[in-house]
Design a protein around this motif. Sequence first.
Motif, mmCIF file in Angstrom:
data_model
loop_
_atom_site.group_PDB
_atom_site.id
_atom_site.type_symbol
_atom_site.label_atom_id
_atom_site.label_comp_id
_atom_site.label_asym_id
_atom_site.label_seq_id
_atom_site.Cartn_x
_atom_site.Cartn_y
_atom_site.Cartn_z
ATOM 1 N N TYR A 30 0.828 -1.219 0.000
ATOM 2 C CA TYR A 30 0.000 0.000 0.000
ATOM 3 C C TYR A 30 0.854 1.257 0.000
ATOM 4 O O TYR A 30 0.334 2.369 -0.024
ATOM 5 N N GLU A 192 -6.668 3.717 8.798
ATOM 6 C CA GLU A 192 -7.439 3.473 7.581
ATOM 7 C C GLU A 192 -6.520 3.667 6.380
ATOM 8 O O GLU A 192 -5.752 4.632 6.349
ATOM 9 N N ARG A 204 -7.129 0.819 -4.367
ATOM 10 C CA ARG A 204 -7.297 1.356 -3.015
ATOM 11 C C ARG A 204 -8.671 1.074 -2.418
ATOM 12 O O ARG A 204 -8.827 0.826 -1.259
ATOM 13 N N LEU A 205 -9.693 1.134 -3.266
ATOM 14 C CA LEU A 205 -11.040 0.925 -2.735
ATOM 15 C C LEU A 205 -11.237 -0.518 -2.286
ATOM 16 O O LEU A 205 -11.944 -0.799 -1.343
ATOM 17 N N GLN A 207 -9.119 -2.401 -0.836
ATOM 18 C CA GLN A 207 -8.455 -2.668 0.439
ATOM 19 C C GLN A 207 -9.099 -1.915 1.592
ATOM 20 O O GLN A 207 -8.746 -2.135 2.743
ATOM 21 N N TYR A 208 -9.982 -1.014 1.282
ATOM 22 C CA TYR A 208 -10.500 -0.106 2.295
ATOM 23 C C TYR A 208 -11.398 -0.834 3.298
ATOM 24 O O TYR A 208 -12.405 -1.439 2.938
ATOM 25 N N TRP A 209 -11.002 -0.799 4.564
ATOM 26 C CA TRP A 209 -11.799 -1.384 5.646
ATOM 27 C C TRP A 209 -12.107 -0.250 6.620
ATOM 28 O O TRP A 209 -11.195 0.254 7.276
ATOM 29 N N THR A 251 -8.417 7.870 11.253
ATOM 30 C CA THR A 251 -9.387 7.833 10.160
ATOM 31 C C THR A 251 -9.353 9.136 9.370
ATOM 32 O O THR A 251 -10.287 9.933 9.430
ATOM 33 N N TYR A 316 -13.757 9.053 0.167
ATOM 34 C CA TYR A 316 -14.085 7.765 -0.452
ATOM 35 C C TYR A 316 -15.581 7.642 -0.715
ATOM 36 O O TYR A 316 -16.034 6.722 -1.347
ATOM 37 N N VAL A 321 -11.885 7.348 -5.517
ATOM 38 C CA VAL A 321 -10.995 8.021 -4.594
ATOM 39 C C VAL A 321 -10.795 9.455 -5.052
ATOM 40 O O VAL A 321 -10.041 9.738 -5.963
#
Length: 334
Positions: A30, A192, A204-205, A207-209, A251, A316, A321
């Motif tokens: 990342y 984040e 990127r989206l 992996q986004y948690w 965040t 997001y 992004v």
Amino acid sequence: MTAPLIDPFARPISYLRVSVTDRCDFRCVYCMAENMTFLPKKELLTLEELDRISTSFIRLGVQKLRITGGEPLVRKGIMTYFEAMARHLDSGQLKELTLTTNGSQLRRFARDLADCGVRRINVSLDTLDDRKFAEITRWGKLKQVLDGIEAAQEAGLRVKINAVALKGFNEDELFTLQSWCAARDMDLTFIEVMPMGDLGNEDRLDQYWALSDLRERLASQFTLVDLAERTGGPARYVRLEETGQKIGFITPLTHNFCESCNRVRLTCTGDLFMCLGQEDMADLRSPLRASQDDAVLETAIRAAIARKPKGHDFDYSRQRVDGQVSRHMSHTGG
Ligand code: SAM
Ligand code: SF4
């Protein structure tokens, strides 16, 4: 007396993050592409120049320095810089000298860091699984990092673990990481994933948690007590009542923290970024090299702070992004 640094939104600037190198012995997916091209060494500020800029900021009211990178502990001679900064701790002008590291070199440097007055460090660690660690860092060895963390604790350094929350990657390790840290008396902060750089190999989206989800999962097992503590950055903290452990949530994308922002970031080439999420920066290397008189440098620093923007534009929420900035985290130093 020197007037302190105050930006146009009345925020005092008391925290400087200094990236001392863009190089690293890992290639976290990342953060970096596998075949990164690094800056030629001559572009980098020398250790003496890093000292001069840091010292100017401290004279202008910066009380906290965080050294980062790339991996700060792979910069040749970096201990000379830490030793130099120790004098500001001794004088009381600097309240905290700290670093963010991947931990790989801590066995070698932990004792020296403690001797320079470093008391707390952040170590980045996303997983406790050998195979997954190799996958996410590409070049890292988990055993070496765990050994480094042990060395840091032996040297009396307080360790906080930073883990990037990655969907489908370390979701299943939430409680493993939490209990592992609790057993070693370490706080734990989740970050984040941010849209930094164009790595070309990761969406990127995907992996986004969202940390709101992570927080809910924690709350299913523990009583979370919100802490009032604020660092002027994007971190919020809770205490787990059952273990006493502090858990942080960073965040930058879902939380508006900009109103209390107290920080700026210096890259290893002397560019000052007034906001992590904006492209605008000020070149401090030219004024630094133009004159041996620090007054020239300080004028440039004040002019830069006068341009600090109100906030960032990461977003997001529109399912793409937005506000993405093209530089890598290893450039601005996270
Ligand atoms: N090499 C050191 C380390 O890994 O701790 C210091 C530099 S690293 C760029 C600083 C922090 O940024 C690390 O905790 C890393 O996990 C985090 N980071 C890197 N890329 C990120 C991204 N795209 N989103 C969120 N955090 C990121
Ligand atoms: Fe290196 Fe840190 Fe980036 Fe990983 S996150 S590649 S350890 S700079």
